[in-house]
Design a protein around this motif. Structure first.
Motif, PDB file in Angstrom:
ATOM      1  N   ALA A 115       3.704  -1.091  -8.608  1.00 39.36           N
ATOM      2  CA  ALA A 115       4.419  -2.283  -7.338  1.00 39.36           C
ATOM      3  C   ALA A 115       3.838  -2.371  -6.877  1.00 39.36           C
ATOM      4  CB  ALA A 115       4.949  -0.486  -7.111  1.00 39.36           C
ATOM      5  N   TYR A 116       4.473  -4.085  -5.778  1.00 35.91           N
ATOM      6  CA  TYR A 116       3.838  -4.107  -4.927  1.00 35.91           C
ATOM      7  C   TYR A 116       5.008  -4.884  -4.179  1.00 35.91           C
ATOM      8  CZ  TYR A 116       5.021  -8.424  -7.792  1.00 35.91           C
ATOM      9  OH  TYR A 116       6.182  -8.918  -8.658  1.00 35.91           O
ATOM     10  N   SER A 117       4.311  -5.753  -3.140  1.00 33.45           N
ATOM     11  CA  SER A 117       5.354  -6.879  -2.440  1.00 33.45           C
ATOM     12  C   SER A 117       4.438  -7.937  -1.496  1.00 33.45           C
ATOM     13  CB  SER A 117       5.552  -5.947  -0.937  1.00 33.45           C
ATOM     14  OG  SER A 117       6.020  -7.042   0.232  1.00 33.45           O
ATOM     15  N   SER A 118       4.984  -9.032  -1.699  1.00 31.12           N
ATOM     16  CA  SER A 118       4.053 -10.128  -2.262  1.00 31.12           C
ATOM     17  C   SER A 118       5.032 -10.887  -1.441  1.00 31.12           C
ATOM     18  CB  SER A 118       3.760 -11.193  -3.106  1.00 31.12           C
ATOM     19  OG  SER A 118       4.828 -11.539  -3.391  1.00 31.12           O
ATOM     20  N   MET A 119       4.319 -12.323  -0.226  1.00 34.89           N
ATOM     21  CA  MET A 119       4.851 -13.605  -0.212  1.00 34.89           C
ATOM     22  C   MET A 119       4.024 -15.008  -0.320  1.00 34.89           C
ATOM     23  SD  MET A 119       7.392 -14.287   2.041  1.00 34.89           S
ATOM     24  CE  MET A 119       7.379 -13.095   3.671  1.00 34.89           C
ATOM     25  N   MET A 120       5.487 -15.361  -1.396  1.00 35.35           N
ATOM     26  CA  MET A 120       4.894 -16.394  -2.264  1.00 35.35           C
ATOM     27  C   MET A 120       6.183 -17.809  -2.420  1.00 35.35           C
ATOM     28  SD  MET A 120       6.024 -15.631  -6.287  1.00 35.35           S
ATOM     29  CE  MET A 120       5.590 -17.308  -6.870  1.00 35.35           C
ATOM     30  N   LYS A 130       0.631  -1.585  -0.263  1.00 37.37           N
ATOM     31  CA  LYS A 130      -0.264  -0.430   0.103  1.00 37.37           C
ATOM     32  C   LYS A 130       0.543   1.316  -0.326  1.00 37.37           C
ATOM     33  CE  LYS A 130      -3.835  -2.422   2.170  1.00 37.37           C
ATOM     34  NZ  LYS A 130      -4.088  -3.001   3.397  1.00 37.37           N
ATOM     35  N   ARG A 131       1.987   1.249   0.762  1.00 35.57           N
ATOM     36  CA  ARG A 131       2.970   2.207   0.524  1.00 35.57           C
ATOM     37  C   ARG A 131       3.187   2.390  -0.919  1.00 35.57           C
ATOM     38  NH1 ARG A 131       7.344   2.451   5.926  1.00 35.57           N
ATOM     39  NH2 ARG A 131       5.300   3.282   7.633  1.00 35.57           N
ATOM     40  N   LEU A 132       3.833   1.450  -1.434  1.00 40.16           N
ATOM     41  CA  LEU A 132       4.776   1.345  -2.743  1.00 40.16           C
ATOM     42  C   LEU A 132       3.435   2.290  -3.794  1.00 40.16           C
ATOM     43  CD1 LEU A 132       6.233  -1.654  -2.881  1.00 40.16           C
ATOM     44  CD2 LEU A 132       7.239   0.500  -2.545  1.00 40.16           C
ATOM     45  N   GLN A 133       2.555   1.668  -3.706  1.00 36.86           N
ATOM     46  CA  GLN A 133       0.773   2.227  -4.717  1.00 36.86           C
ATOM     47  C   GLN A 133       0.323   4.036  -4.322  1.00 36.86           C
ATOM     48  OE1 GLN A 133      -2.324  -0.734  -3.306  1.00 36.86           O
ATOM     49  NE2 GLN A 133      -0.997  -2.118  -3.206  1.00 36.86           N
ATOM     50  N   GLU A 134       0.639   4.387  -2.686  1.00 38.50           N
ATOM     51  CA  GLU A 134       0.455   5.531  -3.083  1.00 38.50           C
ATOM     52  C   GLU A 134       1.947   6.480  -3.994  1.00 38.50           C
ATOM     53  OE1 GLU A 134       1.150   7.355   0.706  1.00 38.50           O
ATOM     54  OE2 GLU A 134      -0.193   5.540   1.506  1.00 38.50           O
ATOM     55  N   TYR A 135       2.599   6.039  -4.610  1.00 37.36           N
ATOM     56  CA  TYR A 135       3.347   6.278  -5.284  1.00 37.36           C
ATOM     57  C   TYR A 135       2.683   6.702  -6.958  1.00 37.36           C
ATOM     58  CZ  TYR A 135       7.526   6.825  -3.016  1.00 37.36           C
ATOM     59  OH  TYR A 135       9.348   6.668  -1.907  1.00 37.36           O
ATOM     60  N   THR A 136       2.006   5.740  -7.029  1.00 38.88           N
ATOM     61  CA  THR A 136       1.071   5.591  -8.521  1.00 38.88           C
ATOM     62  C   THR A 136       0.432   6.701  -8.547  1.00 38.88           C
ATOM     63  OG1 THR A 136      -0.342   4.242  -7.828  1.00 38.88           O
ATOM     64  CG2 THR A 136       1.669   3.258  -8.823  1.00 38.88           C
ATOM     65  N   SER A 137       0.380   7.547  -7.198  1.00 38.75           N
ATOM     66  CA  SER A 137      -0.729   8.976  -7.491  1.00 38.75           C
ATOM     67  C   SER A 137       0.389   9.861  -7.469  1.00 38.75           C
ATOM     68  CB  SER A 137      -1.669   9.007  -6.688  1.00 38.75           C
ATOM     69  OG  SER A 137      -2.725   7.340  -5.459  1.00 38.75           O
ATOM     70  N   ARG A 138       1.258  10.304  -7.717  1.00 38.45           N
ATOM     71  CA  ARG A 138       2.235  11.346  -7.798  1.00 38.45           C
ATOM     72  C   ARG A 138       2.261  11.876  -9.421  1.00 38.45           C
ATOM     73  NH1 ARG A 138       7.402  10.811  -3.838  1.00 38.45           N
ATOM     74  NH2 ARG A 138       6.272   9.865  -1.828  1.00 38.45           N
ATOM     75  N   PRO A 139       2.167  12.735  -9.309  1.00 38.60           N
ATOM     76  CA  PRO A 139       2.515  13.417 -10.802  1.00 38.60           C
ATOM     77  C   PRO A 139       3.639  12.869 -12.048  1.00 38.60           C
ATOM     78  CG  PRO A 139       2.957  15.262  -9.578  1.00 38.60           C
ATOM     79  CD  PRO A 139       2.387  13.911  -8.638  1.00 38.60           C
ATOM     80  N   ASN A 140       4.598  12.343 -11.359  1.00 39.98           N
ATOM     81  CA  ASN A 140       5.698  12.087 -12.520  1.00 39.98           C
ATOM     82  C   ASN A 140       6.108  10.617 -11.414  1.00 39.98           C
ATOM     83  OD1 ASN A 140       6.653  11.799 -14.601  1.00 39.98           O
ATOM     84  ND2 ASN A 140       9.183  12.797 -13.387  1.00 39.98           N
TER      85      ASN A 140
END
Length: 948
Positions: A346-351, A330-340
């Motif tokens: 982006a994501y994080s996962s355990m697999m 969720k932190r990483l996804q916040e970057y996709t709302s920035r102008p540039n």
């Protein structure tokens, strides 16, 4: 068990061993240990499952479950995959999986598929299998209408286990099919994967054992090789049979013992070795670029040995790791709302990577024009989480989310889907994943979740991110003018971030209510009772039309749809591109006073989803919620009318990400082919041209916002459908407030007349792109169509019958392709017409030969009509789908929408089985003559560039 909270990775490579005792750091508070489940309490096993083991070592699991009704799901799990192959056997484990469908002791070559299709099962959907590094799994679904059918199903699974025939002629035929599957997977992503996996699996047998195998071995192996492999590895001590469904469990157990008790392990069988992936205890890099890769990808993988959850403490740790993964995502996804933004997502996962290794991954799709920004951002956020941990508000939201989704699963405990249960039991067999049942799992989580502290979460975060066994992979386009970093550059940035001073994460404060104004409700002014289908219709004072279908199919699910006619077909040419992107901009911006990030945080802990969109001919809502969160769903609908959000920052971010996706799209041969296909089919109609950078340059925020507000201006032009677990009188005040309280009027619009006209003659096109030896072939028939519900069903029957004929000829008889599909589209508005698409991939050398075979099958259908057995297969498939659909909320939402969209009576829903039974051979034959017009089609072929 993990299915309720695990954030699965997007990059799954194909598809925990000994119990690891937890460190003292992860013990809960003393008060928690005094509750019903102590940390050392063994995780319970669901007592409603019958589990046993035969003397041969074969394990079986049986579970009676009533959803879907009259259906039984069976699986044969063989605990071997490509990793056990010898050098001269690479690809043979997967080949054996294919041979299971090419003749067994009791079912000859085509008999198995014929039998299952004759009882309504679909090849691929209800009958399938897969091979991975460590397992081969066979899947079967059958109706439980009669005991003989169930006996047949058990016989099929038994035959797979030890009675597969390896006829030399069938082996040679299947070589071609498997090679075509290999061919279909070729491309840039496969080439960079082939460079990445030896690094990820460094010093391990897995690095050299991809399940698809080697083409040269598949082409030349002697006939005895797959048979010897089958005899050597398909043995009961390495097998499990799982059966879940709507039937008496004791009868199923009797059948299990009858069919599998006599299986014997071969003498002197080789030991099943579980190969390690040795730890490297250092950071190693993998750099791969390719001239056909359109996007840049970066991932940071932390490898470790898997843990098996055996006691509550193990489960607690696994739950905490999932929470960490999701919070970091969720932190990483916040970057996709920035102008540039530095990356497109982006994501994080355990697999679980393979049997002996799992990975914690942090990854992104970077902008290819600035790969280093994406790389640096991943490192900074990893470092921020490591140095400062997470915040109390982040943890609280994550706890709410886990509890809400588990509660919904608990509420549906008597209506769980057998497909999901059999997936869970398969993981139990393969990885010893615990299966306590949702009742016990919810009880455990309710107890342990409150005691998980922020300090524990942050300490565990440190352990995950300080794991020295790390791989950093960068993959990107090999294109002149596109910078691709060196390993030294990546190391320099890594060292710089390690010493960088990074501030803690600051969580945004958010409002506490979606709607904070007083709404003057409307009222129901008319009620119509459609008693034959159990639907109540209300007309509200603002003109809105509401259809209510209360059901008991689920205990805690409400689905909704709302739509009106118009869409961007009503947009003038001057703002067409802005109108087409208006709903995407609105979605990226948020809703009301909440931006997208704030809205996501506000909705944490709520089971609610709403998508508002504008298509060519309609503007629509599609959503769902739990019963408890239904008001939140309606509030979001309300805000889309009265307070849609159009944020300049979100707009800039969306356009930047779209431009990044498009920048190197022309490198991907199949993407160019698909775009070209649209251009050729629409004859360059300006409103149907594929999106490109010029399209994006024409999009403006204000016209987009104005058009969106115009389309969602009048609720009186909308019809809303609600299906699920509610009582109409209970939700009436909410509907009168949040839909009836929106100003509106009864004026209703229609769609615009713009439409493309496909070619009215034979058009042949060839596109030469790509380096791989494969072609893609598409044939599209098109023309006018006499639209009616019955005619559409006849057209769909004809398409499915043609697909069966083509599969039997092109795949089974000619070994020319891995799969061939036929899809029919029947348009009603703005004018009545159809498109029938045939598509397959193959060896470029066989394009003309196989295309001739396709037209030969078309000629046969046109001249002689369909066979009764094929018509009966398709009829049974549709009747099976209909029988299942009648007990599903999604089916009713879809059918009610279909009735309203096409303006046909609701009673068609109750007549569908009669319509299916009434379709004759003559109906299908006539439809073939109308749709398969050999004087009017587009044929387009993608071929390797070297053949030009």
């Amino acid at each position: 068990m993990k299915k309720y909270f695990q954030f699965w990775a997007i990059i799954s490579l194909l598809v925990m061993s000994s119990c690891a005792h937890l460190k003292q750091d992860y013990t809960a508070e003393k008060s928690e240990q005094q509750n019903a489940f102590s940390l050392n309490t063994p995780l319970p096993f669901d007592t409603t499952i019958i589990k046993g083991q035969l003397p041969s070592g074969l394990t079986y699991l049986i579970k009676q479950n009533a959803r879907p009704e009259k259906r039984l799901f069976l699986r044969l799990v063989v605990k071997i995959g490509s990793v056990v192959e010898e050098d001269n056997e690479q690809g043979i484990a997967h080949f054996c999986e294919h041979m299971a469908f090419n003749g067994t002791k009791h079912f000859k070559k085509q008999e198995l598929i014929d039998f299952l299709e004759s009882i309504g099962m679909r090849f691929g959907a209800d009958l399938n299998a897969y091979t991975s590094f460590d397992q081969t799994v066979y899947m079967l679904e059958v109706p439980t209408d009669s005991l003989p059918l169930i006996r047949q199903a058990f016989q099929i699974v038994e035959d797979w286990a030890h009675n597969v025939l390896y006829d030399p002629q069938e082996i040679d035929r299947e070589r071609g099919v498997v090679i075509e599957e290999w061919r279909r997977g070729r491309g840039a992503y496969q080439r960079v994967r082939d460079q990445f996996l030896p690094v990820l699996f460094k010093d391990s047998r897995y690095a050299k054992r991809l399940p698809i195998g080697k083409k040269e071995i598949l082409e030349t192996f002697p006939h005895e090789v797959p048979l010897n492999f089958y005899k050597k590895w398909y043995r009961p001590e390495l097998m499990a049979v799982i059966v879940v469904g709507d039937f008496d469990p004791q009868t199923l157990k009797d059948l299990m013992l009858e069919h599998f008790s006599n299986l014997q392990n071969p003498p002197n069988a080789p030991k099943r070795v579980y190969y390690p992936v040795p730890p490297q205890n250092q950071t190693i890099f993998s750099l791969a670029k390719d001239p056909e890769l359109p996007v840049a990808q970066i991932e940071i993988d932390y490898k470790r040995d898997p843990d098996t959850a055996r006691v509550v403490a193990d489960y607690r740790k696994s739950l905490m790791e999932s929470m960490i993964s999701q919070m970091l995502s969720k932190r990483l996804q916040e970057y996709t709302s920035r102008p540039n933004p530095p990356f497109n997502y982006a994501y994080s996962s355990m697999m679980r990577l393979v049997q002996t290794k799992e990975i914690f991954t942090i990854a992104c799709a970077a902008r290819s024009e600035d790969i280093l920004s994406g790389y640096k951002t991943l490192l900074i956020e990893t470092r921020r989480a490591l140095e400062h941990g997470f915040t109390p508000s982040e943890l609280e939201r994550q706890k709410k989310s886990i509890l809400s989704y588990l509660k919904k699963a608990f509420n549906e405990r008597d209506k769980q889907n057998s497909k999901k249960l059999i997936e869970e039991y398969t993981r139990h067999v393969l990885y010893m994943e615990s299966v306590p049942g949702i009742e016990k799992e919810f009880e455990i989580v309710k107890q342990i979740l409150p005691g998980i502290s922020l300090a524990e979460i942050n300490r565990l975060t440190g352990e995950l991110l300080q794991n020295p066994d790390r791989v950093i992979a960068v993959m990107g386009p090999d294109k002149e003018g596109v910078y691709f970093p060196t390993e030294d550059t990546l190391k320099t940035i890594l060292a710089a971030v390690d010493t960088m001073k990074i501030a803690p994460y600051v969580d945004q404060k958010i409002a506490k209510q979606l709607v904070d104004k007083q709404i003057t409700p409307g009222s129901v002014v008319k009620e119509i009772n459609h008693s034959d289908i159990g639907v109540i219709e209300w007309r509200l004072s603002n003109g809105a039309r509401i259809l209510l279908k209360p059901t008991d199919f689920k205990n805690d699910e409400i689905l909704m749809n709302g739509f009106s006619f118009g869409g961007y077909s009503l947009a003038p040419d001057s703002i067409y591109d802005s109108a087409r992107f208006s709903s995407a901009i609105a979605s990226a911006s948020g809703l009301g006073k909440f931006n997208r990030i704030q809205l996501r945080k506000f909705l944490a802990g709520k089971v609610v989803r709403l998508n508002a969109g504008i298509s060519k001919d309609t503007e629509e809502f599609n959503g769902s919620s739990s019963v408890k969160d239904f008001e939140s769903l309606l509030q979001m609908v309300y805000l889309n009318f009265v307070s849609p959000r159009f944020d300049s920052t979100a707009f800039q971010s969306l356009i930047a990400r779209q431009k990044s996706w498009l920048k190197n799209k022309e490198l991907d041969p199949e993407a160019v082919y698909n775009d070209s296909l649209i251009v050729w089919l629409t004859q360059r109609h300006p409103r149907y041209l594929p999106v490109n950078e010029q399209t994006l340059s024409r999009i403006r925020l204000k016209p987009a916002a104005d058009f969106y507000r115009q389309r969602f201006d009048n609720p009186g032009d909308f019809t809303f459908i609600f299906v699920g677990s509610f009582k109409p009188e209970t939700i009436r005040p909410l509907l009168e407030t949040y839909i009836g309280g929106i100003p509106g009027h009864e004026e209703r619009e229609k769609w615009g007349a713009q439409d493309y006209t496909p070619p009215d003659q034979v058009v042949e096109k060839r596109l030469y792109r790509g380096v791989d030896p494969k072609s893609v072939n598409t044939i599209i028939f098109s023309g006018p169509f006499n639209w009616s519900f019955e005619n559409v069903r006849k057209g769909l029957f004809m398409a499915d019958i043609l697909e069966i004929k083509l599969r039997e000829r092109i795949r089974e008889a000619e070994s020319g392709t891995y799969s061939i599909g036929v899809r029919g589209k029947f348009y009603h508005i703005p004018r009545q017409r159809y498109e029938l698409l045939i598509r397959f991939s193959c060896d470029p050398k066989r394009v003309e030969e196989l295309t001739a075979d396709v037209f030969q099958q078309i000629d046969s259908l046109l001249q002689f009509g369909p066979q009764e057995k094929d018509l009966q297969k398709v009829r049974e498939m549709y009747l099976k789908d209909y029988e299942e659909g009648l007990k599903q909320n999604g089916f009713w939402r879809s059918r009610l929408h279909y009735s309203l969209f096409h303006q046909i009576p609701f009673d068609h829903i109750l007549r569908m089985d009669d319509i299916y039974r009434s379709i004759t051979l003559q109906d299908v034959h006539q439809m073939a003559k109308e749709l398969l017009n050999k004087k009017r089609y587009l044929r387009a072929v993608l071929l390797p560039e070297k053949l030009n």
